[in-house]
Design an enzyme around this catalytic site. Structure first.
Site, short mmCIF file in Angstrom:
data_model
loop_
_atom_site.label_atom_id
_atom_site.label_comp_id
_atom_site.label_asym_id
_atom_site.label_seq_id
_atom_site.Cartn_x
_atom_site.Cartn_y
_atom_site.Cartn_z
N ALA A 16 0.84 -1.21 0.00
CA ALA A 16 0.00 0.00 0.00
C ALA A 16 0.87 1.25 0.00
O ALA A 16 1.64 1.48 0.93
CB ALA A 16 -0.89 0.00 1.24
N TYR A 47 8.75 10.69 -4.01
CA TYR A 47 8.33 9.27 -4.04
C TYR A 47 9.51 8.38 -3.64
O TYR A 47 9.42 7.58 -2.71
CB TYR A 47 7.79 8.91 -5.43
CG TYR A 47 7.69 7.43 -5.64
CD1 TYR A 47 6.89 6.64 -4.82
CD2 TYR A 47 8.43 6.78 -6.65
CE1 TYR A 47 6.82 5.27 -4.99
CE2 TYR A 47 8.35 5.42 -6.83
CZ TYR A 47 7.55 4.67 -6.00
OH TYR A 47 7.50 3.30 -6.16
#
Ligand code: UDP
Length: 323
Positions: free
Chosen positions: A74, A141
């Site tokens: 996730a 990220y």
């Protein structure tokens, strides 16, 4: 084993879940369904709709399920979005991840397989990229995934929580049942196949002036089923470790489009665009470490097979999962 899979309704998670079920494991999926899809969860798995950013939600689920291990998929994973909304990446990928680890410690779960990324390396000093190269991410990220790798080191040392971080290169392809359906599609292969399906007029090629033989970026495309096998092998590892995970081969954007033309029989027009910020010219994995230590071997070395499988899935699901 009983495996608790965060993000098991997403692209990579859903196919890992399917492969683990095929090998006889019991699976609980924990997903908030913002990126994932209900229909991407294999019906043999149990789905818990929960939220990593709420400590009580994840801790309660782990306490109730008492799994043998956790696989943690996730996360938010769009480089471009992370450059405009870094907060989302640090909250979901780092804070949410720490809540997961605290829930594991409280429930006595001591094993984790973590979905990391080659984006932790930033612009690599050399290619193929081996595990000894410095990790210097060039976007939030990649930074968020590297931060979590560092958190894992301390939970190993202080809580004896063993983890294996798998730094993926470009996951691609599909299984018979499950495939790639992002609500905002930025990835190359699904975007090319959308043109073949008649859903987009052309493919944009981001940069044709890179220092590569045909001027377009080279990436290491790894079949999603080979990736799933690496996760299953990682479950058997006793000590914490990290591995780069790709085939060791590379294909340019132009080659990907050419293979898609051959596989689909469609013309697939292209339009040359300027470079996408933050794209390194070549990203190829050195995968000797995982081959040697876990005995992993990719079964799908050819891009043709990867794209044939992706195309078969997209033809059967032209609207993705439909949600
Ligand atoms: N790319 C492209 N057109 C697209 C999508 C991607 O030219 O519509 C290029 C992108 O610039 C990169 C490569 O294809 O060089 C792979 O991009 P993708 O987003 O699939 O994966 P990434 O390597 O960024 O994780």
């Amino acid at each position: 084993m009983k495996i608790f899979v965060t993000g098991g309704a997403g692209y990579i998670g859903s196919i890992c879940v399917e492969e683990m079920l095929n090998q006889g494991h019991e699976i609980v999926v924990f997903d908030n369904l913002t990126e994932g899809h209900r229909l991407a969860v294999d019906p043999r798995a149990k789905l818990i709709e929960g939220e990593l950013r709420e400590p009580a939600s994840i801790a309660g689920a782990l306490r109730a399920e008492k799994p043998d291990a956790v696989m943690h998929f996730a996360a938010n994973a769009l480089v471009g979005e992370s450059m405009t909304n870094p907060s989302k990446y640090f909250l979901n990928n780092v804070y949410g991840g720490v809540n997961l680890l605290d829930g594991m410690v409280a429930a006595g779960v001591k094993k984790l397989v973590f979905s990391s990324t080659c984006a932790t390396f930033g612009m690599p000093e050399e290619v193929p990229i081996h595990e000894g190269l410095p990790q210097r991410p060039i976007n939030p990220y990649g930074e968020s995934k590297l931060m979590f790798e560092k958190v894992l080191r301390w939970y190993d040392e202080l809580h004896a929580l063993r983890s294996v971080s798998l730094r993926y290169f470009n996951a691609a392809g599909a299984s018979e049942q499950f495939g790639e359906d992002h609500r905002i599609e930025t990835h190359l292969i699904p975007n090319v196949l959308k043109v073949a399906l008649g859903q987009k007029p052309h493919v944009e090629i981001f940069g044709t002036d890179y220092p590569t033989p045909d001027g377009t970026c080279i990436r290491d495309y790894i079949h999603i089923i080979d990736l799933a096998q690496a996760h299953i092998l990682a479950l058997g590892r006793e000590e914490s470790a990290f591995y780069n995970l790709g085939t060791g081969g590379g294909n340019s954007v132009a080659e990907v489009v050419e293979v898609c033309r051959r596989v689909t029989g469609h013309e697939i027009p292209v339009v040359a665009k300027s470079r996408r910020p933050g794209d390194p010219p070549r990203l190829i994995a050195a995968s000797q470490k995982i081959k040697k230590e876990l005995g992993w071997e990719p079964r799908f070395q050819s891009l043709d097979k990867i794209i044939e499988n992706a195309w078969a899935w997209h033809q059967r699901h032209p609207g993705g999962y439909g949600d």
